[in-house]
Structure formats: C-alpha cells, structure tokens
Design an enzyme around this catalytic site. Structure first.
Site, PDB file in Angstrom:
ATOM      1  N   ASP A   1      -3.155   4.620  -2.306  1.00 15.65           N
ATOM      2  CA  ASP A   1      -4.199   5.168  -1.449  1.00 15.65           C
ATOM      3  C   ASP A   1      -4.634   6.565  -1.908  1.00 15.65           C
ATOM      4  O   ASP A   1      -3.777   7.408  -2.204  1.00 15.65           O
ATOM      5  CB  ASP A   1      -3.605   5.265  -0.031  1.00 15.65           C
ATOM      6  CG  ASP A   1      -4.628   5.585   1.026  1.00 15.65           C
ATOM      7  OD1 ASP A   1      -5.519   4.766   1.228  1.00 15.65           O
ATOM      8  OD2 ASP A   1      -4.518   6.662   1.651  1.00 15.65           O
TER       9      ASP A   1
ATOM     10  N   GLU B   1      -6.642   4.084  -5.915  1.00 12.48           N
ATOM     11  CA  GLU B   1      -7.950   4.347  -5.327  1.00 12.48           C
ATOM     12  C   GLU B   1      -8.305   5.768  -5.735  1.00 12.48           C
ATOM     13  O   GLU B   1      -7.718   6.722  -5.220  1.00 12.48           O
ATOM     14  CB  GLU B   1      -7.873   4.215  -3.802  1.00 12.48           C
ATOM     15  CG  GLU B   1      -9.212   4.413  -3.125  1.00 12.48           C
ATOM     16  CD  GLU B   1      -9.098   4.681  -1.625  1.00 12.48           C
ATOM     17  OE1 GLU B   1     -10.080   4.458  -0.922  1.00 12.48           O
ATOM     18  OE2 GLU B   1      -8.035   5.136  -1.164  1.00 12.48           O
TER      19      GLU B   1
ATOM     20  N   ASP C   1       0.856  -1.177   0.000  1.00  8.85           N
ATOM     21  CA  ASP C   1       0.000   0.000   0.000  1.00  8.85           C
ATOM     22  C   ASP C   1       0.898   1.234   0.000  1.00  8.85           C
ATOM     23  O   ASP C   1       1.825   1.327   0.804  1.00  8.85           O
ATOM     24  CB  ASP C   1      -0.868  -0.010   1.269  1.00  8.85           C
ATOM     25  CG  ASP C   1      -2.262   0.513   1.024  1.00  8.85           C
ATOM     26  OD1 ASP C   1      -2.374   1.655   0.540  1.00  8.85           O
ATOM     27  OD2 ASP C   1      -3.239  -0.194   1.331  1.00  8.85           O
TER      28      ASP C   1
ATOM     29  N   HIS D   1     -11.270  -3.096   3.219  1.00  7.65           N
ATOM     30  CA  HIS D   1     -11.201  -2.770   4.648  1.00  7.65           C
ATOM     31  C   HIS D   1     -11.975  -1.508   5.004  1.00  7.65           C
ATOM     32  O   HIS D   1     -12.012  -1.138   6.171  1.00  7.65           O
ATOM     33  CB  HIS D   1      -9.727  -2.600   5.033  1.00  7.65           C
ATOM     34  CG  HIS D   1      -9.109  -1.426   4.345  1.00  7.65           C
ATOM     35  ND1 HIS D   1      -8.946  -1.368   2.982  1.00  7.65           N
ATOM     36  CD2 HIS D   1      -8.655  -0.243   4.815  1.00  7.65           C
ATOM     37  CE1 HIS D   1      -8.412  -0.211   2.654  1.00  7.65           C
ATOM     38  NE2 HIS D   1      -8.223   0.496   3.750  1.00  7.65           N
ATOM     39  N   ASP D   2     -12.535  -0.827   4.027  1.00 11.97           N
ATOM     40  CA  ASP D   2     -13.326   0.381   4.300  1.00 11.97           C
ATOM     41  C   ASP D   2     -14.832   0.124   4.161  1.00 11.97           C
ATOM     42  O   ASP D   2     -15.624   1.051   4.339  1.00 11.97           O
ATOM     43  CB  ASP D   2     -12.962   1.501   3.308  1.00 11.97           C
ATOM     44  CG  ASP D   2     -11.534   1.990   3.461  1.00 11.97           C
ATOM     45  OD1 ASP D   2     -11.006   1.948   4.592  1.00 11.97           O
ATOM     46  OD2 ASP D   2     -10.948   2.413   2.450  1.00 11.97           O
TER      47      ASP D   2
HETATM   48  C1  GLC Z   1      -8.117   5.245   1.946  1.00 12.35           C
HETATM   49  C2  GLC Z   1      -7.980   3.995   2.785  1.00 12.35           C
HETATM   50  C3  GLC Z   1      -8.602   4.253   4.118  1.00 12.35           C
HETATM   51  C4  GLC Z   1      -7.875   5.398   4.788  1.00 12.35           C
HETATM   52  C5  GLC Z   1      -7.841   6.633   3.894  1.00 12.35           C
HETATM   53  C6  GLC Z   1      -6.840   7.630   4.367  1.00 12.35           C
HETATM   54  O1  GLC Z   1      -9.432   5.531   1.660  1.00 12.35           O
HETATM   55  O2  GLC Z   1      -8.531   2.899   2.109  1.00 12.35           O
HETATM   56  O3  GLC Z   1      -8.610   3.110   4.931  1.00 12.35           O
HETATM   57  O4  GLC Z   1      -8.498   5.712   5.995  1.00 12.35           O
HETATM   58  O5  GLC Z   1      -7.485   6.308   2.572  1.00 12.35           O
HETATM   59  O6  GLC Z   1      -5.543   7.162   4.162  1.00 12.35           O
END
Ligand code: GLC
Ligand code: CA
Length: 533
Positions: free
Chosen positions: A198, A239, A101, A311-312
């Site tokens: 991320d 993402e 990540d 995980h979100d």
């Molecule tokens: C992304 C991650 C999440 C995190 C956020 C800030 O959305 O998937 O878990 O809290 O970024 O880094």
C-alpha cells in the site's frame, strides 16, 4: 531478457478481493474469510491463480482496514486466524496463491505503538511517528485537510498523509523498519505468497524538496524490506506513483532486490480532472498511454500490471465503456487490457460487468474520502452537483456487496454494512453466468486463452494500431505462435492490415474476418504464418 522469476510472474492472473464486501458467511452483514473460502471454487472456475486480499487485520475501520491496529491478527468481523489458515490451505489446494496487503506507511491511531507514542515525548515509541511543535509544511492529507494533526497530550502535531486515524510511521527510525520486516516474515512463515504494498512510495518523505512521497531513501528502504533471503521467493507489487521508466526500473528491475512489479495509474487518470470531477476524453488517450507504457516496460525488461479497476476506483464500464452496451464494453476493455504484456488484475465484480450504482443521498455512502469530500465541498457546488460528483468518483462505487444472485441484497448474506448495489436485481453472478452473452464466460475464455498460450504470457508485444482513431490493434508472438488482438472503441472501423488468421476469441460471435467492427467489438486472431509482421 527477463529473469526466470519475472517469467513466472507473467503467468499470474490475480483476482482482488475486498473482504468486507465479498461474501458474508454468518449473516452479520459483513463479508468474512469463511465467505471467501466458500467461493474459492467459483474463482478457480474463472481460471485465476492468485488472490490479492485487501487488509483483513485488526482495525477500527476508519479506512476499512487500511488503518491497522494489529498486523499479526485478523479483524474480529472477518473471523479468526484459524479461519485464515483454513482459507489459505484451501487456496493452495486449488493452486491459488495468496497475496496479502501490506500497509507499511501508517498504522491506525489505535495501534499499540501509537497509543504509547502519544503518551509522552520520551516514550520509547515516540520516534515511531513524526512529531513537531508546529506543522512543518503545508502538506495536505490525501483525504482532505492538513496532514498535521494537533495532539493535546503532548502539545505537538503528528503527520498523517491519509486519515487522522492513520498516523505515518517514521521510516527513518531503524526500529520501525525492523518491526515491518518482522511482520513480513511472520506472514511468510504462515505461508503467504506475496504482498501488495500500500502507498509504498510514501515511506520515504522529502522534507527538503517538500515531497510527501518518493523521498531520497525510498529504494534503500524497499531493498531493506525485500532484498533478503527470507523474501526471495515471494511476489511483491507496489502501489507507487512513479511516472518515469528509469525510476520504475530502479524499483522493479530484476537485479534490484526491491519489488516484482508496480501499479501505475496513468491510463486510468484519463477522463477526470480530479477524483470527483469528470472531463471529456477519448478512449484513444487511454490506448496511447497503454502503448507508451507497454513500449517502455518491454524495452526495459520489466513486467508491469494490467488493470482498470480496484477498490479505490469506480467501475470501468461506467467510466470508460458504455452502460447501454455493457456486455460489449466490459468484454472489450478486458481483452484490450489483459492480453497485453504484464500481469492481469481483476477486481471483484468486474468479471460480471458491474457498473456504478446510483444514490441520491450522502447517507448511502460510507467511504472516508467520499464523506470528507462531501463535508469540505472544495468547489462549493450545490447539493445536486455534489451528489453527482460523488456518484461519479466515490470509492464506494466498487465497494458495494458482491451481488451473487437476485435474492435480497444480492444474496450477499445478512443486511449489508453498506447499502446493496442499486442494480443487483439485474446484474449479479447467477444472472450473468446463465446469460447467453455472459461477461463471466468471456472472462473465462480470455483467461484460458492467456494461460494456455505462451505468446500472451511471455511473447513480444507489438503495436499495430498505426495512426487510426478509435481502435487498438496489437500483436503478441513467440517464435512459434502469433496472435492479433483488435479492439474497437467507437464507430465502425475498417481493418486494413493484411493478415490471415483464425478467430479464437470474439465478443460479437462473428468469427470470420470481414474488416468491419461494431462499437466495442473485439476479436483475437491466431495467425497461421507466425513469421509475418
Ligand atoms: C491506498 C489504498 C486505499 C487506502 C490508502 C491509505 O491507496 O488502496 O484504499 O485508503 O492507501 O491506506
Ligand atoms: Ca460475516
């Protein structure tokens, strides 16, 4: 035509590990890298060939590792860099790639750069972050509250798109870009095969148009990171909140030197007004969005991602399927998603049909987004309603310790850092693997089917659903193979497409084609005559 690299990427089957909750090897209640190494045979057996590991770097854990205080070292609780090296070696021995990540938008406020930056206005690291005398706009942080935090030492505000402990890096500063390239190269040297990036679209902000993400220099920055000889061979998935095919093509088109692929959330935003507020929906809406994006990605020669969980997000069975018909809906959702065109991503526990747990008190939650939502209670709900909302939307739904068995705390290890899943006695790996109707076994069969037949990895996707409600039918084919995937979401449906075929995967045990599908039934047929439509 897809490039050679894109074709290779379509063969990936990625399993996401949230290290804190996967397997605790030393009994301190926190998942760790040695725990992951212990479980690699389990994953190999499932048939996956890549692992996306959520952050394992040094971190004060305000956002469980997404707040990094040292990009080049491992979080103490997870082990050491030597443990990491052993882990990646064991992965590679088994033909499993490692996708790390990369959290590039922000650091932890405990990172050396920020500790320096906040000391004085003329500190060499000051411009690594955004500072202003007054908030420059009314941007709200994703976790609630103003995105500008006052810092007493220099009497200025800094920008944080996420938690207060996650100050945004200033990507306009070329030094920041050099630092991040060096971090990428460090891990590539150590053998990683790719990065999940991320909230990558946040690295360019548009202060003029008042947009926190996808600003004017976004593509330039991504190209600078990944359009280099050093990164040529690695896989990257961003993402990003892009919702238009042209924009996506600019990011993941084969000739762009930016990313390999992207996560989009259009299909999983069905069924909720906001993260914590459900609203009525039909699976048809999800299907229609999947069809829309399958069509667009295919037309534009792009490779997308296939997922319902991470995980979100809460568990897919609880949100989109049926907890009563858990086996049927977990397996149907998998077939519906993973046999499409793109790269499957499985989130830990999804392969045993995990559902959301349930708790009555905020004390059983840990996630910063959840806790902030509870404190702010933006819709002024009463306590019971608020807790219901949290049980619906909390990121902790999918962050409970992986239940390996029905032993105490699901055989995870020591007393876990967060309360164990309320249902681990019934739903756990050992129970599922030995059940007659095992979600794990279905996933394994599905993965083998996808892996062994080019029609699924590289074939054309064709929508055959027509105007029907409650069903999704699609075909995957090459010149020499053709398969039809039928997924029923709701009531019994009659299939009136004229085709012949042999059933190669089914979640009902019914192998002949009779045109009738029970709720959540799915089946895959191999067509004998692959030239017919
Ligand atoms: C992304 C991650 C999440 C995190 C956020 C800030 O959305 O998937 O878990 O809290 O970024 O880094
Ligand atoms: Ca541990």
């Amino acid at each position: 035509m897809l490039s050679k690299k894109q074709k290779e990427h379509q063969k990936l089957i990625v399993y996401q590990i949230y290290p804190r909750s996967f397997k605790d090897s030393n009994g301190d209640g926190i998942g760790d890298l040695n725990g992951i190494t212990e479980k690699l045979d389990y994953l190999k057996e499932l048939g996956i060939n890549a692992i996306w590991l959520s952050p394992c770097y040094k971190s004060p854990n305000e956002d469980n590792g997404y707040d990094i205080s040292d990009y080049r070292d491992i979080m103490d609780e997870f082990g050491t860099l030597d443990d990491w090296k052993r882990m990646i070696d064991e992965m590679h021995k088994r033909g499993i790639k490692l996708i790390m990540d990369l959290v590039a938008n922000h650091t932890s406020s405990e990172h050396k750069w920020f500790k320096e930056a906040r000391k004085s206005k003329d500190n060499p690291y000051r411009d690594y972050y955004y500072w202003a005398d007054q908030p420059l706009n009314d941007w709200q942080s994703v976790f609630g509250g103003s995105a500008w935090e006052y810092d007493k030492a220099t009497d200025q505000y800094y920008l944080h798109s996420f938690a207060i402990g996650q100050p945004d890096l200033n990507w306009e500063n070329p030094k920041v870009r050099e630092e991040m390239k060096a971090v990428i190269d460090y891990w590539i040297e150590l053998g990683v095969d790719g990065f999940r990036c991320d909230v990558l679209d946040y690295i360019s902000k548009d202060f003029k148009l008042n947009k926190m993400s996808n600003g004017p220099r976004f593509h330039e920055f991504v190209h600078e990171l990944f359009g280099r000889a050093e990164t040529e061979h690695i896989f990257t998935v961003g993402e990003c909140g892009l919702n238009n095919a042209e924009d996506i093509k600019r990011l993941i088109g084969a000739d762009r030197g930016e990313l390999s692929t992207v996560f989009q959330f259009d299909h999983i935003d069905v069924g909720r007004r906001s993260k914590f507020a459900p609203q009525p929906f039909k699976l048809d809406e999800i299907r229609d969005r999947l069809i829309k994006w399958q069509t667009a990605f295919q037309e534009h020669d792009l490779v997308g991602t296939l997922f319902f969980e991470n995980h979100d997000q809460p568990r897919a069975v609880s949100r989109f399927g049926s907890e009563e018909k858990r086996y049927e809906s977990a397996t149907m959702l998998a077939a519906m998603s993973y046999l499409q065109r793109g790269i499957p991503f499985i989130y830990q526990g999804q392969e045993i049909g995990s559902i959301d747990p349930h708790y009555d008190s905020i004390d059983d939650f840990d996630d910063i987004e959840t806790v902030n939502y509870y404190k702010m209670n933006p819709e002024k709900l009463d306590e019971a309603e608020l807790i219901e909302r949290i049980n619906f939307g909390s990121r902790d739904n999918s962050r409970r310790p992986m239940p390996w068995s029905d032993e105490e705390n699901g055989g995870f290890g020591g007393k876990p850092w967060i309360r164990a899943h309320s249902g681990y006695k019934d739903i756990n790996v050992a129970a599922d693997m030995s059940a007659e109707r095992s979600v794990y076994k279905f996933f394994k069969e599905l993965i083998a089917l996808r892996t062994n037949n080019e029609a699924f990895t590289d074939g054309v996707w064709e929508n055959l659903t027509g105007k029907r409600d409650g069903i999704y039918i699609y075909r995957r084919y090459t010149d020499s193979e053709s398969y039809i995937v039928v997924c029923n979401f709701e009531n019994e449906s009659v299939l009136d497409i004229d085709y012949t075929g042999e059933c190669v995967l089914s979640n009902s045990g019914i192998r002949e084609i009779n045109g009738v599908y029970a709720p959540y039934e799915c089946a895959v047929y191999k067509q004998n005559d692959c030239t017919r439509k």
